[in-house]
Scaffold this active site. Structure first.
Site, PDB file in Angstrom:
ATOM      1  N   ASP A  10       0.860  -1.181   0.000  1.00  0.00           N
ATOM      2  CA  ASP A  10       0.000   0.000   0.000  1.00  0.00           C
ATOM      3  C   ASP A  10       0.899   1.235   0.000  1.00  0.00           C
ATOM      4  OD1 ASP A  10      -2.168   1.662   0.139  1.00  0.00           O
ATOM      5  OD2 ASP A  10      -2.678   1.214   2.220  1.00  0.00           O
ATOM      6  N   ASP A 105      -2.826   2.452  -6.159  1.00  0.00           N
ATOM      7  CA  ASP A 105      -1.742   2.488  -5.175  1.00  0.00           C
ATOM      8  C   ASP A 105      -1.678   1.280  -4.247  1.00  0.00           C
ATOM      9  OD1 ASP A 105      -4.079   3.081  -3.830  1.00  0.00           O
ATOM     10  OD2 ASP A 105      -3.199   4.636  -2.576  1.00  0.00           O
ATOM     11  N   GLU A 106      -2.371   0.210  -4.568  1.00  0.00           N
ATOM     12  CA  GLU A 106      -2.252  -0.977  -3.717  1.00  0.00           C
ATOM     13  C   GLU A 106      -2.509  -2.242  -4.516  1.00  0.00           C
ATOM     14  OE1 GLU A 106      -5.266  -2.085  -0.836  1.00  0.00           O
ATOM     15  OE2 GLU A 106      -6.558  -0.455  -1.532  1.00  0.00           O
TER      16      GLU A 106
END
Length: 356
Positions: A10, A105-106
């Site tokens: 993350d 973003d993860e």
């Protein structure tokens, strides 16, 4: 049966961190990224400095301005975020094809096949975080565990720029002490309903039997019962098969010195060769990408009759491509080397040294 090893990566306050990277004057400031319209916009990401004022994602911009009137408000640049996300996902896929992106973003990564006695999952997670920083100058937090639920939980426990491992020896203690609102998937409404039934912690959830949880929460009750025990059988669902492996680097200052650039191309060729070996692939195309100081991206590709995977072979072709692309009058800020048209290569046993 081999015990699964899952990593959840993350990125830390992703949009805000990109803005701080691209505008160093924002570092250490309360940065709020979101829609341009103050009266209708929504916060996409807030830096930790802004969060100290109570600002958080999905909050109306009007409320954010009230909480943090002296914050630094930045309009979202989604094209930039997508580009950086692409760099990050490319790094993930240089380690494993079992990558399940959840957002820009993860992502979850199943690295079970990479783990060795001398190469634990936590070490691989740190190598991935290192590679992300080298390529993007952004930090990421990682969680490592034996299933997706626990890996995601772990990734949020030591932010920013942290690593947490949840294993059989600590899972029960962690879950029992956890605030019910910190369980992944438990939002405000669920938390309120659980409080109505005197469920405030993981221990309270654990003490409820499965039938009672199903009665209270319907089908979701079985999932809650399992979460309290650290059980999750969901697989990492790869979104696509990797078609290429590459590495790119952004220079700290714009460069037009051939010696410096060629040394970097040699380094990138070596990194790309290492990653091809890790996934036991070779490729029949080589691409060199350049981003100029004016942010113009240009590239050139060469197709090969026979597949390659060694540093020397990759470098020799990349060297030629770079010479075709370069303009001595135009400095560059980024250089990348990619090998594509992948096919299965000979098996190579992995050791920790393949990741260094």
């Amino acid at each position: 049966m081999t015990e699964r090893r899952i990593i959840h990566i993350d990125m830390d306050y992703f949009f805000a961190q990109v803005e701080m990277r691209d505008n160093p004057k924002l570092k250490g400031k309360p940065v709020i990224v979101g829609g341009k319209a103050i009266h209708r916009g929504v916060v996409s990401t807030a830096s930790y400095e802004a969060r100290a004022y109570g600002v958080h994602s999905a909050m109306p911009m009007t409320q954010a301005h009230k909480l943090c009137p002296n914050g630094y408000y930045v309009t979202s640049r989604f094209d930039t975020y997508r580009e950086v996300s692409g760099q990050i996902m490319k790094i993930f896929r240089s380690y494993t094809e079992l990558v399940e992106p959840m957002s820009l973003d993860e992502a979850y990564l199943d690295i079970t096949h990479l783990v060795r006695p001398d190469l634990p999952a936590s070490t691989i997670a740190n190598y991935i975080r290192r590679d992300i920083y080298e390529v993007t100058r952004l930090t990421a937090s990682a969680g490592v565990s034996y299933n997706k639920f626990l890996a995601k939980l772990a990734s949020g426990m030591n932010k920013p720029n942290g690593l947490t491992v949840i294993d059989y020896n600590n899972v029960h203690e962690i879950l029992m002490q956890l605030d019910i609102g910190d369980f992944p998937g438990v939002g405000k409404a669920s938390k309120k309903k659980m409080h109505q039934h005197h469920i405030y912690t993981g221990q309270d959830l654990y003490n409820k039997d499965e039938f009672e949880l199903i009665r209270l929460f319907g089908k979701r009750g079985r999932g809650l019962y399992n979460k309290a025990r650290g059980i999750d059988h969901n697989e990492v669902k790869a979104s696509r098969v990797r078609k290429s492996v590459g590495t790119e680097r952004t220079f700290s200052t714009d460069v037009n010195d051939d010696d410096v650039i060629l040394r970097k191309i040699r380094e990138l060729s070596g990194k790309t060769a290492e990653r091809l070996n890790k996934i036991q692939k070779s490729g029949k195309t080589v691409t060199v990408k350049i981003k100029t100081y004016q942010y113009e991206t240009i590239s050139k590709q060469k197709s090969l009759r026979d597949p390659i995977r060694t540093e020397t072979d990759i470098y020799n072709i990349a060297y030629t491509l770079y010479n075709d692309l370069k303009d001595p009058e135009i400095p560059i800020r980024l250089i990348g080397v990619t090998v594509g048209s992948l096919e299965q290569s000979d098996f190579k046993n992995l050791t920790i040294y393949d990741f260094i």
